[in-house]
Design an enzyme around this catalytic site. Structure first.
Site: not given
Length: 424
Positions: A58, A317
């Site tokens: 992110k 992720s």
């Protein structure tokens, strides 16, 4: 025609994002995984975004967008809404750029993510907990942004965010060359709001068009699944918030405009399967992943036949998992695997009935993990809640047969029943 369908897909300048991020983000490794490659008879590679500075991808999107804002806008401050990972990338970016930011997070956010956000932001960020879901939090954050004349940094639905997340795909295609000259056959990508899948999927479609892009969502939050079915983003009435990094009620309009062309398939992964994968990756690979980060690996069983002999990349992720959640993760895993069961049992009102249950009904490896009388003032006549952990799934059949053989008065509590949520 809906507003979502009217949106023209913008152009991505991914190369420019690569340059902006080069000195800020970690170029995370692409690692060959021998265990899974052997299990599935293929070549499995992990893209380790759990090793990013903020332990998720992110940071890429947040910094890419914030670094392009004018000095005037930066001086007024920035705001974000996040279940945790975007918050940490945002906070790190605020610190790096010397910008004051306000982070809105859902009240149920794992404490680990709240603490990490404060750590990365230091004196540059303030954290406000509000709402039960990301979507509730986003409403409050946007209202605060307007009220204070600040700039909102969305977690996924903006071209600059998508460009930043797309740099994950650039690194994958650069690094795979050190392992093989053959193309990547399957890329498994977790999907929340769609920023990662939109960026990486679009980059792959241009630079590795034969790769099949598989989007993955938790079974309890299938927002992209239904958006693709409906031809436009739809808002789900209820979602399971367990996979906090990938549970949104509605995907973005901009991200959808890319994902509808970039994704070859959408697969929904049961939360219990995700939990089993988290435990396996910890025990077998010494890798700590959060629920969203485990989805790409958890999906491999479903695609076992298709991926034989192929080159596979799983995007891991994120690794922001709170150790306090491990008991819940184990519980969900055992229930999904058919190894944990709960019963309401009304024992016969005679001496030795409980002893008979333990000695004759339970198998040699069945373990009582919970025993609780439901009626506090009438224990002798009231039912008992009993939790049992079994060694194999097949032991459940034997257990039920013994219950019937010895005339045990029981009700099995189904995990889909409301009573399960109240008692377990």
């Amino acid at each position: 025609m809906s507003e979502a369908k009217k949106i023209n897909r913008p152009t991505l300048n991914i190369e420019a994002a690569v340059k902006r991020l080069k000195s800020v983000v970690t170029h995370t490794p692409l690692q060959f995984n021998a265990n899974l490659s052997r299990k599935y008879e293929c070549n499995v590679y992990f893209k380790r975004e759990d090793l990013q500075i903020v332990r998720s991808y992110k940071l890429r999107g947040a910094y890419n967008m914030m670094s392009q804002l004018s000095q005037d806008l930066l001086a007024k401050g920035v705001v974000c809404a996040s279940a945790g990972n975007h918050a940490q990338g945002f906070a790190y970016s605020c610190n790096k750029l010397g910008v004051c930011g306000v982070v809105f997070m859902p009240i149920p956010s794992p404490q680990q993510k709240v603490n990490q956000t404060k750590m990365f932001g230091e004196d540059f960020v303030k954290v406000i907990l509000v709402g039960d879901t990301f979507d509730d939090t986003a409403v409050a954050a946007k209202a605060y942004t307007l009220e204070h004349g600040m700039t909102f940094i969305p977690p996924f639905d903006h071209v600059s965010i998508i460009e930043g997340q797309a740099t994950v795909g650039v690194e994958i295609l650069d690094d795979i060359k050190t392992f093989t000259k053959d193309p990547i056959d399957y890329l498994f990508v977790p999907v929340g709001g769609g920023g990662l899948s939109a960026g990486v999927g679009t980059y792959f479609k241009e630079h590795s068009p034969t790769t099949k892009i598989i989007g993955l969502e938790p079974e309890g939050a299938p927002s992209m699944f239904w958006a693709l079915k409906s031809g436009e983003p739809v808002e789900l009435e209820n979602i399971d918030k367990f996979v906090d990094g990938a549970s949104v009620k509605r995907v973005g309009d901009v991200t959808f405009s890319f994902c509808k062309d970039a994704l070859d398939d959408m697969h929904l992964v049961p939360e219990g399967k995700i939990c089993t994968t988290i435990l396996q990756m910890y025990n077998e690979e010494a890798i700590v992943v959060e629920p969203a980060g485990a989805m790409s690996v958890a999906a491999l069983d479903h695609y076992a036949e298709q991926i034989k002999g192929k080159n596979i990349v799983c995007i891991v992720s994120g690794g922001n998992n709170d150790i306090a959640r491990m008991q819940e993760i184990k519980e969900r895993s055992l229930t999904y695997e058919g190894l944990k069961h709960y019963f309401l049992i009304r024992f016969a009102q005679r001496p030795g009935s409980l002893k008979e249950f333990v000695n004759k009904v339970l198998g040699p490896y069945d373990d009582i993990t919970r025993f609780e009388y439901i009626e506090k003032n009438n224990k002798e006549a009231g039912p008992a809640l009993i939790g049992l952990e079994l060694r194999t799934k097949a032991d459940h059949t034997t257990l039920i047969e013994n219950m019937k053989k010895y005339h045990i008065n029981y009700d099995e509590i189904n995990k889909d029943d409301n009573i399960y949520g109240y008692l377990i």
